[in-house]
Design a protein around this motif. Structure first.
Motif, mmCIF file in Angstrom:
data_model
loop_
_atom_site.group_PDB
_atom_site.id
_atom_site.type_symbol
_atom_site.label_atom_id
_atom_site.label_comp_id
_atom_site.label_asym_id
_atom_site.label_seq_id
_atom_site.Cartn_x
_atom_site.Cartn_y
_atom_site.Cartn_z
ATOM 1 N N TRP A 10 0.994 -0.982 0.000
ATOM 2 C CA TRP A 10 -0.070 0.077 0.253
ATOM 3 C C TRP A 10 0.911 1.432 0.163
ATOM 4 C CZ3 TRP A 10 -4.450 0.096 -1.621
ATOM 5 C CH2 TRP A 10 -5.318 -0.890 -1.176
ATOM 6 N N ALA A 13 1.953 1.824 -3.573
ATOM 7 C CA ALA A 13 1.133 1.871 -4.631
ATOM 8 C C ALA A 13 0.257 3.765 -4.226
ATOM 9 C CB ALA A 13 -0.207 1.595 -4.013
ATOM 10 N N THR A 52 -9.313 -2.107 -3.708
ATOM 11 C CA THR A 52 -8.564 -1.895 -5.154
ATOM 12 C C THR A 52 -9.549 -0.952 -6.209
ATOM 13 O OG1 THR A 52 -8.294 -4.223 -6.386
ATOM 14 C CG2 THR A 52 -6.562 -3.682 -4.856
ATOM 15 N N ALA A 53 -10.617 -1.164 -6.025
ATOM 16 C CA ALA A 53 -11.312 -0.561 -7.192
ATOM 17 C C ALA A 53 -11.281 0.781 -7.442
ATOM 18 C CB ALA A 53 -12.804 -1.114 -6.993
ATOM 19 N N GLN A 55 -8.682 3.018 -6.428
ATOM 20 C CA GLN A 55 -7.483 3.808 -6.749
ATOM 21 C C GLN A 55 -7.903 3.304 -8.730
ATOM 22 O OE1 GLN A 55 -4.938 -0.180 -5.165
ATOM 23 N NE2 GLN A 55 -3.743 0.927 -5.005
ATOM 24 N N ILE A 56 -8.522 3.007 -9.445
ATOM 25 C CA ILE A 56 -8.555 3.582 -10.268
ATOM 26 C C ILE A 56 -8.798 5.022 -10.833
ATOM 27 C CG2 ILE A 56 -10.730 3.508 -10.859
ATOM 28 C CD1 ILE A 56 -8.910 2.480 -13.320
ATOM 29 N N VAL A 58 -7.624 7.161 -9.945
ATOM 30 C CA VAL A 58 -5.643 8.603 -9.651
ATOM 31 C C VAL A 58 -5.332 8.301 -11.494
ATOM 32 C CG1 VAL A 58 -3.183 7.156 -9.143
ATOM 33 C CG2 VAL A 58 -4.402 7.661 -7.495
ATOM 34 N N PRO A 59 -5.709 6.899 -11.982
ATOM 35 C CA PRO A 59 -5.441 6.994 -13.729
ATOM 36 C C PRO A 59 -6.370 7.862 -14.123
ATOM 37 C CG PRO A 59 -5.538 4.736 -13.475
ATOM 38 C CD PRO A 59 -6.034 5.563 -11.602
ATOM 39 N N LEU A 60 -7.509 7.845 -13.881
ATOM 40 C CA LEU A 60 -8.768 8.325 -13.794
ATOM 41 C C LEU A 60 -8.478 9.608 -13.731
ATOM 42 C CD1 LEU A 60 -12.143 6.750 -13.031
ATOM 43 C CD2 LEU A 60 -10.793 7.240 -15.220
ATOM 44 N N PRO B 426 -12.864 -3.323 -12.182
ATOM 45 C CA PRO B 426 -12.430 -1.896 -12.724
ATOM 46 C C PRO B 426 -12.292 -0.721 -13.589
ATOM 47 C CG PRO B 426 -12.146 -2.544 -10.460
ATOM 48 C CD PRO B 426 -12.264 -3.232 -10.602
ATOM 49 N N ILE B 430 -14.286 1.033 -16.364
ATOM 50 C CA ILE B 430 -13.772 2.054 -17.422
ATOM 51 C C ILE B 430 -13.640 2.546 -18.294
ATOM 52 C CG2 ILE B 430 -13.358 4.434 -16.601
ATOM 53 C CD1 ILE B 430 -13.172 3.445 -13.306
ATOM 54 N N ARG B 503 -1.892 -6.718 -6.062
ATOM 55 C CA ARG B 503 -3.399 -6.229 -6.298
ATOM 56 C C ARG B 503 -3.535 -4.839 -6.600
ATOM 57 N NH1 ARG B 503 -8.807 -9.825 -5.284
ATOM 58 N NH2 ARG B 503 -8.367 -11.667 -6.312
ATOM 59 N N MET B 504 -3.074 -4.200 -5.139
ATOM 60 C CA MET B 504 -2.837 -2.908 -4.832
ATOM 61 C C MET B 504 -2.001 -2.210 -6.158
ATOM 62 S SD MET B 504 -0.704 -4.704 -2.472
ATOM 63 C CE MET B 504 -2.259 -4.676 -1.055
ATOM 64 N N LEU B 505 -0.762 -2.848 -6.708
ATOM 65 C CA LEU B 505 -0.147 -1.992 -7.330
ATOM 66 C C LEU B 505 -0.360 -2.040 -8.790
ATOM 67 C CD1 LEU B 505 3.262 -4.496 -6.603
ATOM 68 C CD2 LEU B 505 2.432 -1.405 -5.665
ATOM 69 N N ALA B 507 -3.237 -0.554 -10.167
ATOM 70 C CA ALA B 507 -4.056 0.861 -10.501
ATOM 71 C C ALA B 507 -2.710 1.715 -10.576
ATOM 72 C CB ALA B 507 -5.097 0.869 -9.946
ATOM 73 N N PRO B 508 -2.021 1.842 -9.848
ATOM 74 C CA PRO B 508 -1.037 2.711 -9.499
ATOM 75 C C PRO B 508 -0.380 2.666 -10.980
ATOM 76 C CG PRO B 508 -0.893 2.539 -7.256
ATOM 77 C CD PRO B 508 -1.813 1.037 -8.240
ATOM 78 N N ALA B 511 -1.564 4.210 -13.837
ATOM 79 C CA ALA B 511 -1.222 5.717 -13.533
ATOM 80 C C ALA B 511 0.028 5.597 -13.934
ATOM 81 C CB ALA B 511 -1.287 5.450 -12.462
ATOM 82 N N VAL B 514 0.273 5.389 -18.303
ATOM 83 C CA VAL B 514 -0.307 6.921 -18.079
ATOM 84 C C VAL B 514 0.770 7.930 -18.145
ATOM 85 C CG1 VAL B 514 -2.556 8.318 -18.293
ATOM 86 C CG2 VAL B 514 -2.630 5.803 -18.143
#
Lengths: 428, 637
Positions: A10, A13, A52-53, A55-56, A58-60, B426, B430, B503-505, B507-508, B511, B514
């Motif tokens: 975390w 992350a 973790t959903a 966290q999406i 951030v890229p958004l 997720p 999206i 899993r927590m890594l 989305a980062p 990011a 991107v």
């Protein structure tokens, strides 16, 4: 994964998310520059919700930063994304991180405006509110509504926490009603605090909401309550949180409650209400605006020639009038082509207010209220944002107005003035 | 306005079909909050320069996403779930989307299918001669239609369509009732039937209802099935037929799989490659084959050949014998295979990301449901012949046209891996919603010229004022990103078998990807293709013409004549410009002039070396003459 490895994950992350925002987002506004902090808060929310959903977001946020050039729309998009993340976290058992994240979003942006020791006190008070109300929306709203200045205002969250702890159960409903009624009669600068107090009494355990022992989640399940919806709407507006918390009319809470209650009845009702709001919004009349930017001392006059029109809107505000609860600041006289006065309109407190009365340094002591028809001119970002006290004063006449004569009231204090910002004529 | 009200009213009815009790109340509250938010946003952005139509479409997609979310997370007792209800919801949603598709005239092969339908209705024949002569009366709305390349010509000059007539025949009832909208509603019906069959297949293969409810919206309301269900293409009916055929083989019910396969091969001759394998698998399961069974199978394969012969004079229609050797060109096979996976304009990763999970299911073959293995294996021969084709990407059509038929089975793989794939759902959801909103709001953008760019790459290039397209894999105009992406995918697929990413890594990591992409796109690249969106053109024209048939077979470029100019980000130092010019041209790059000698002809390319003093935005001007400028490549030291 072991617990230690999970926590390290975390932390990584959070660091990666913040770094990504730092690298990709152009620092056009203080909110854009604060996105790394927002990314950290989103990760905190995700950690607290064990989701973790979340966290999406951030890229958004990064996509929104590069894809939306319009500033207002971009900052609103940030708000919607963060509010969605927040909504998921409202149902988590770990309430303290969610409260911290909410307060940080609404009060700590921009970072260079933070007065550390005051904010630490408010945070502590909010956590006490959380302890006794077991409600995240109550704790965050109380903190958000607490004025930073003067020092005595910092007692507000502690007072609410004490009320929540000691007020007997049978008085809580009356407390909600009392605070709600007080909003109508009290000083405008206290309205946000009174709304927050009402929410706190509403949400306090043993009052109207029953929660599982030791939990912040309502026993009835995952309920979207009116205070939650209000909090989420504020989160949507976090880019202008300072202005939003004070300028949102207290009636908004009623509207939110109505939507939440009516909406629970039927999606068709919700759709009908939404479509009505959408399609029946008043059409905007566009105006041709002429800047004036003139301050009138007591008894001073200003004459402005305008294109012939039966309606003229004057945007004005006061200077050094924040202590006035009521009174006349000046008069507008409309003259026709022959210089006859064909209409007169006073400019009073209520039509306009002191220009800077909503600044956080001044609001608590101010006796002004938001004008009936505010100009909605927004200054600043985040917790430092505020609406000016300028109001739009409309003067109508039976014949064409060709000249305006605006006179500051002789009764104005010597240091005060009437500031004429602009004159607008409806576009044909 | 009326259509908007109809759409939102239809969306408001969906919860009544699906939810009850607490799920209904919770959904209503969330829906009310969403409406309030949208109304508030509309009010706050009244003066902003916003595409209002796109905002409305996006809101409708968000509402549908909210409905889908509640479908996934609600308790079982609060959801009225069944295959039939799933089909009903799909039909309602497709029906709502059809008016959006009618914003632009139908395109690609669609008008030809409709022309054949009109010919069948009005003339009772397949000859399109009078249809071409009287296009103003056609419901296609296309007065520019001409016979397609390879269309058969009859002995007496009749004009036939190269497309098999079954789909056109099936559109007749809908066309008779409501013309083109009626034909599209017929397609939507096929989409609903596909939705139903897919849910039934999931049930047959033991997928839990909760998983099905979670994955179903992404399948039925996501690309490519969503778009092909509301447009006139044979892909969705074919997918439905194949699902029914696989179910029939699994259940050993010949009365189900034989008619389904029969209809499948009649829809398009190319599906015979699928039928061959499936029939083989079906018959191998039996120890002995009776004469009757043999006759039925023979009829199944002979009928479409006979129909093709009768219509076009050739049993294989427009297909030639040399195509049988295509899989021998392994390079082309690899190109098409990885293109279908990761190409920016035509690959699963960018156009239908959900099905990437199905790709990961391939390496867990034995653990996958039998229906998945049967369906995917029956597509093996078809894919083997699809990949080496120059038009592997589908040509002028919405993306993933040729592999839409595979999607229900890839979806089954996704469902089987659902628990492992939760963390990536997720971002996939999206991305899917964004693709759908884009396609519904701008249906003409579903068709993209095979230039090596994609809609996303062009949009980012314009936003960032740099070449973002080079960072998106392209197998149509092969770039470095394509090679990197292919290798990365192989590594990821293999590694996922042994390594579990925290899993927590995820989305980062996304990011960061991107973020670094944005930074890289703002820097000049090594190669500039002059036709690309990041190049700002003042005058000149695209080469070849934007609607040139088989455009992907040409080297793209930008034709400049005297007075035209363009600006772009370029690297300093030596670069080589590749061009074609009959008469030569004099150009200026920044403040330096140079000459492009004549190369001879339109397809004869030459190269000239130029020097740029520094990195940055550069202007290229044509002072005299004319030239077709293809690209400028920075010389590696």
């Amino acid at each position: 994964m072991t617990r230690a490895a999970t926590n390290i994950g975390w932390l990584l992350a959070a660091a990666a998310s913040a770094y990504a925002c730092l690298v990709a987002v152009p620092g056009t506004t203080p909110i854009d520059r604060a996105l790394p902090l927002v990314a950290l808060l989103v990760t905190l929310l995700a950690w607290s919700a064990e989701s973790t959903a979340v966290q999406i977001a951030v890229p958004l946020l990064i996509v929104a930063a590069i894809a939306v050039p319009d500033e207002r729309l971009r900052l609103l998009t940030y708000g919607v994304i963060v509010a969605a993340a927040f909504a998921r976290s409202l149902f988590s058992e770990a309430a303290i991180p969610v409260v911290i994240a909410g307060i940080a979003l609404l009060r700590w942006i921009p970072l260079d405006g933070v007065v550390v020791w005051r904010e630490a006190l408010i945070l502590f008070g909010a956590l006490l509110v959380l302890r006794f109300t077991r409600s995240v929306p109550a704790a965050v709203l109380v903190a958000a509504a607490t004025p930073l200045f003067p020092l005595k205002a910092l007692a507000f969250p502690f007072l609410i926490a004490a009320l929540a702890a000691w007020l007997p159960r049978r008085f809580r409903v009356w407390a909600v009603v009392g605070f709600g009624v007080a909003v109508v009669f009290a000083r405008y600068s206290f309205a946000a605090m009174l709304v927050a107090a009402a929410v706190a009494m509403w949400e306090t355990e043993g009052g109207l909401i029953v929660r599982r022992p030791g939990s912040a989640v309502p026993q009835s399940g995952r309920t979207i309550s009116p205070p939650s919806v209000l909090l989420l709407l504020l989160i949507v507006l976090f880019a202008w949180s300072g202005a939003a918390i004070h300028a949102l009319p207290p009636a908004l809470l009623v509207i939110v409650a109505a939507i939440a209650i009516v909406g629970r009845l039927s999606p068709i009702v919700a759709a009908a209400g939404g479509l009505t709001l959408l399609f029946c919004m008043p059409a905007t009349t566009t105006f041709d605006r002429t800047k004036v930017d003139t301050a009138l001392k007591p008894s001073q006059s200003l004459t402005i020639d305008v294109a012939p029109s039966r309606r003229v809107v004057v945007t004005a505000s006061g200077a050094n009038v924040s202590s006035m609860r009521s009174g006349t600041l000046g008069t507008i006289e409309a003259l026709d082509a022959k210089q006859h006065v064909i209409a007169t309109r006073p400019i009073a407190i209520g039509d306009v207010a002191d220009w800077g009365f909503m600044r956080r340094e001044h609001l608590f002591a101010s006796r002004n209220r938001l004008p009936h028809d505010p100009s909605w001119r927004l200054i600043g970002y985040g917790a430092e944002s505020w609406f000016t006290g300028a109001g739009r004063v409309t003067i109508d006449a039976a014949r064409h107005i060709e000249t305006l004569r605006i006179t500051a009231a002789p009764s104005l204090p010597r240091i005060a003035s009437l500031q004429i910002e602009s004159v607008e004529l409806p576009r044909r | 306005m009326t259509m908007t009200l109809f759409v939102f009213a239809a969306l408001a009815l969906l919860p009544y079909a699906m939810f009850r009790g607490r799920a209904q109340r919770r959904y209503s509250a969330a829906d009310a909050a969403l409406w309030a938010l949208f109304a508030a946003l509309a009010l706050l952005t009244r003066d902003a320069d916003v595409d209002r139509y796109f905002a409305l479409v996006a809101f409708a997609v968000v509402k549908l996403s909210l409905f889908s979310l509640f479908l996934a997370i609600s308790d079982e007792q609060d959801v009225r779930w069944s295959a039939n209800r799933a089909a009903l919801i799909a039909l309602v949603v497709y029906g709502c989307a059809i008016p959006a598709m009618l914003q632009a005239p139908i395109d690609g092969d669609e008008p030809y299918y409709l022309l054949v339908t009109e010919s069948l209705v009005h003339d009772r024949d397949l000859d399109l001669t009078n249809q071409y002569a009287n296009l103003a009366a056609s419901q296609t709305g296309r007065s520019d239609l001409k016979p397609q390349q390879g269309d058969p010509v009859g002995r007496h000059g009749e004009r036939y369509s190269r497309h098999e007539p079954l789909l056109s025949f099936l559109l007749i009832p809908g066309y008779l009732i409501a013309g083109l909208p009626g034909a599209l509603i017929t397609m939507a019906l096929f989409g609903a039937l596909l939705a139903r069959s897919t849910v039934r297949m999931f049930e047959d293969e033991g997928i839990a209802d909760g998983t099905t409810r979670a994955v179903f919206p992404l399948i039925a309301f996501g690309p490519p099935i969503f778009f092909f269900a509301i447009r006139i293409w044979p892909e969705v009916p074919a997918a439905w037929m194949l699902v029914e055929a696989v179910r029939g083989v699994r259940q050993r019910r010949a009365a189900r799989w034989i008619p389904a396969l029969f209809a499948l091969v009649l829809l398009k001759l190319r599906f015979m490659l699928v039928a061959i394998v499936l029939v083989f698998r079906a018959l191998v399961a039996r120890r002995r084959i009776t004469a009757k069974q043999f006759a039925i199978v023979a009829l199944l394969f002979a009928t479409p050949l006979v129909v093709a012969f009768l219509v076009s004079g050739s049993a294989t229609n427009v297909h030639e014998a040399y195509e049988l050797r295509a899989p021998l060109a392994l390079g082309n096979v690899a190109r098409g295979f990885f293109g279908l996976l990761v190409d920016g304009a035509a690959g699963i990763a960018f156009q239908a990301p959900l099905y990437l999970i199905g790709i990961f299911a391939l390496i867990r073959w034995r653990a996958m449901p039998e229906g998945f293995r049967l369906g995917i294996s029956s597509l093996g021969l078809y894919l083997l012949y699809l990949c080496p084709r120059s038009e592997w990407h589908g040509g002028w059509s919405p993306p993933l046209r040729y592999i839409t038929i595979a999607m229900p089975f890839l979806a089954l793989g996704c469902a089987a891996l659902f628990d492992r794939a939760r963390a990536v759902l997720p971002p996939i959801a999206i991305a899917t919603a964004a693709l759908v909103a884009h396609g519904v709001a701008y249906p003409w953008r579903l068709f993209h010229i095979a230039s090596g760019e994609s809609a996303m790459g062009e949009w980012l290039s314009i936003l960032l004022h740099g070449d973002a397209s080079r960072l998106i894999p392209s197998f149509i105009r092969l770039n470095n990103a394509a090679i990197v992406a292919s290798i990365a995918l192989v590594v990821l697929v293999i590694a996922s078998r042994f390594i579990s990413v925290p899993r927590m890594l995820i989305a980062p990591a996304l990011a960061l990807a991107v973020a670094f992409g944005v930074v890289a796109a703002r820097r000049p690249g090594d190669r500039i293709d002059f036709e690309d969106a990041h190049v700002m053109h003042e005058g000149g024209e695209l080469y070849p013409w934007v609607y040139e048939v088989a455009r992907f077979a040409y080297r793209g470029g930008w034709v400049m004549k005297a007075g035209d100019s363009m600006t772009f980000l370029a690297r300093g130092g030596a670069s080589t410009i590749q061009y074609a010019s009959k008469s030569g041209a004099t150009m200026a790059l920044g403040d330096r002039t140079f000459t492009l000698p004549p190369t001879g002809g339109q397809f004869d390319y030459g190269a000239v070396r130029v020097e740029l003093p520094r990195d940055g935005r550069t202007q290229l001007r044509c002072i005299s003459g004319s030239a077709n400028l293809d690209r400028m490549v920075h010389d590696a030291r």
